[in-house]
Design a protein around this motif. Structure first.
Motif, mmCIF file in Angstrom:
data_model
loop_
_atom_site.group_PDB
_atom_site.id
_atom_site.type_symbol
_atom_site.label_atom_id
_atom_site.label_comp_id
_atom_site.label_asym_id
_atom_site.label_seq_id
_atom_site.Cartn_x
_atom_site.Cartn_y
_atom_site.Cartn_z
ATOM 1 N N GLY A 1 -27.991 44.005 -28.366
ATOM 2 C CA GLY A 1 -28.931 43.498 -27.371
ATOM 3 C C GLY A 1 -28.561 42.092 -26.955
ATOM 4 N N ILE A 2 -29.360 41.543 -26.030
ATOM 5 C CA ILE A 2 -29.133 40.184 -25.533
ATOM 6 C C ILE A 2 -30.423 39.382 -25.639
ATOM 7 N N GLN A 3 -30.267 38.047 -25.651
ATOM 8 C CA GLN A 3 -31.425 37.152 -25.536
ATOM 9 C C GLN A 3 -31.238 36.312 -24.279
ATOM 10 N N ALA B 1 -26.744 35.554 -27.058
ATOM 11 C CA ALA B 1 -27.511 34.682 -26.160
ATOM 12 C C ALA B 1 -26.596 33.628 -25.547
ATOM 13 N N GLY B 2 -26.998 33.126 -24.388
ATOM 14 C CA GLY B 2 -26.272 32.015 -23.773
ATOM 15 C C GLY B 2 -25.598 32.372 -22.467
ATOM 16 N N GLY B 3 -26.282 32.132 -21.348
ATOM 17 C CA GLY B 3 -25.668 32.305 -20.031
ATOM 18 C C GLY B 3 -25.455 33.740 -19.600
ATOM 19 N N ILE B 4 -26.247 34.663 -20.135
ATOM 20 C CA ILE B 4 -26.088 36.087 -19.772
ATOM 21 C C ILE B 4 -26.887 36.333 -18.492
ATOM 22 N N GLN C 1 -36.662 37.708 -25.000
ATOM 23 C CA GLN C 1 -36.881 36.501 -24.191
ATOM 24 C C GLN C 1 -36.806 35.310 -25.137
ATOM 25 N N GLY C 2 -35.890 34.394 -24.859
ATOM 26 C CA GLY C 2 -35.677 33.262 -25.754
ATOM 27 C C GLY C 2 -36.903 32.366 -25.839
ATOM 28 N N GLY C 3 -37.152 31.823 -27.035
ATOM 29 C CA GLY C 3 -38.273 30.907 -27.240
ATOM 30 C C GLY C 3 -37.963 29.540 -26.663
ATOM 31 N N ILE D 1 -26.630 35.447 -31.966
ATOM 32 C CA ILE D 1 -25.488 34.542 -31.794
ATOM 33 C C ILE D 1 -25.692 33.810 -30.467
ATOM 34 N N GLU D 2 -25.887 32.494 -30.563
ATOM 35 C CA GLU D 2 -26.181 31.700 -29.367
ATOM 36 C C GLU D 2 -24.915 30.972 -28.933
ATOM 37 N N GLY D 3 -24.417 31.323 -27.773
ATOM 38 C CA GLY D 3 -23.142 30.807 -27.287
ATOM 39 C C GLY D 3 -23.240 29.450 -26.608
ATOM 40 N N PRO D 4 -22.090 28.924 -26.125
ATOM 41 C CA PRO D 4 -22.025 27.559 -25.592
ATOM 42 C C PRO D 4 -22.706 27.359 -24.247
ATOM 43 N N LYS D 5 -23.125 28.433 -23.575
ATOM 44 C CA LYS D 5 -23.792 28.275 -22.275
ATOM 45 C C LYS D 5 -25.316 28.311 -22.378
#
Length: 350
Positions: free
Chosen positions: A230-232, A211-214, A18-20, A160-164
């Motif tokens: 995994g995903i954030q 991470a980002g818009g998943i 869960q993203g901070g 890795i935090e993407g553009p979304k």
């Protein structure tokens, strides 16, 4: 069935972090709930003491005290779960926050909004896992090279935090208009390849988390197929019962439309993604003078900053929406009701 997410000796049953979210959006209630369900719950340390009576007088003291308190409260909710904190590199007294989180027994430290080059030397001799956030191969390369050279170590995992993504973004504003997700997939694959080289050198697994818009299981499976472990996810947890934010903040997500989500200029010196509101319209017209400096971030000069980011974000957490910066991810408009953490996790693992 999905593989658990392993970061060193830490094992989360579900491969999701869960993203901070600061200020005051992901504290002990949300982080504890996610951790209790088998994910990795994350407390944001950004101005974490904002509700304390001494915050205006001594913000650093209030913040350091509440790091320990929120970790303690989250542990009560998830005694066997995995817990992390998110500490922005741009934070004033960054090292003090890192040391306080370690002293309070946190499992892992996630760090972005700048490159956490000094993190290994601050955290040395601790068992806390260190997880930098990057948005480009260039940034990942710098972190791996510097940690390897200066501290003879590598990250325990990398996000890795993407553009979304929501909040502060590691891209130039024009890049956020131009980056297509298929193109960004190639960047992800390059970062994974770079990581594998350091895994071989250190004989150590370094899971990559995207991470980002998943938004759902299909999105998650796509990134796992690229080689991620995994995903954030952050935005989807805002509209949960357990999220620490005021109900009005949650309703701002539920009521917004796609066209309300804009790229804004943040005093941190990075672009950010937020919901258009009266405050952002005022900020676009010119500088909003700072009432009182809270010494929150390094790049900020109270005399020239476009607005006080602490005031804007604490107003958001308290539900004072007309005076607030409402950070969000690109898909915030897709959230239509208040749910539980368990229901959100079912979007990925149900």
């Amino acid at each position: 069935m999905y593989k658990p997410l392993k970061i060193g000796n830490l094992i989360a049953k579900l491969p999701i972090i869960q993203g901070g979210m600061g200020v005051g959006i992901s504290l002990s209630s949300l982080a504890g709930a996610v951790s209790a369900q088998g994910g990795i719950g994350v407390i944001s340390t950004a101005q974490i003491g904002f509700t304390e009576p001494d915050f205006d007088v001594n913000p650093l003291k209030a913040n350091l005290r509440m790091i320990g308190e929120h970790i303690k409260m989250a542990r009560k909710l998830a005694p066997k779960g995995v817990l992390g904190v998110n500490i922005m590199v741009a934070t004033q007294n960054y090292a003090s926050y890192v040391k306080e989180a370690i002293k309070s027994g946190i499992d892992l430290i996630i760090s972005g909004a700048g490159l956490p080059i000094e993190l290994p030397s601050i955290a040395k001799e601790s068992q806390t896992k260190l997880v930098p956030i990057v948005s480009s191969l260039k940034a990942a390369n710098v972190i791996f090279k510097m940690w390897d050279k200066k501290d003879n170590t590598v990250p325990d995992a990398i996000i890795i935090e993407g553009p979304k993504a929501g909040g502060h973004l590691g891209f130039k504003p024009e890049e956020l208009e131009d980056i297509s997700l298929p193109d960004y997939d190639k960047e992800i694959e390059k970062i994974i390849e770079l990581t594998k080289g350091y895994e071989a050198k250190y004989k150590k697994e370094i899971p990559v988390i995207i991470a980002g818009g998943i938004e759902n299981k299909a999105d998650m499976e796509h990134y796992l197929s690229l080689g991620a472990e995994g995903i954030q996810v952050a935005t989807k947890f805002v509209t949960t019962k357990e999220c620490d934010a005021d109900i009005k903040y949650k309703e701002a997500y539920i009521n917004c439309k796609e066209e309300d989500i804009i790229i804004v200029k943040s005093p941190v010196g990075m672009p950010g993604r937020a919901i258009r509101n009266k405050f952002m319209e005022r900020a676009a017209l010119g500088r909003i003078p700072v009432r009182k400096c809270h010494n929150c971030i390094i790049p900020c000069n109270p005399a020239t900053t476009p607005y006080c980011i602490t005031d804007a974000l604490t107003n958001a957490a308290k539900g004072n929406l007309d005076e607030a910066l409402l950070f969000c991810g690109a898909n915030a408009y897709k959230e239509t009701r208040i749910r539980t953490v368990k229901e959100v996790l079912a979007d990925y693992f149900g």
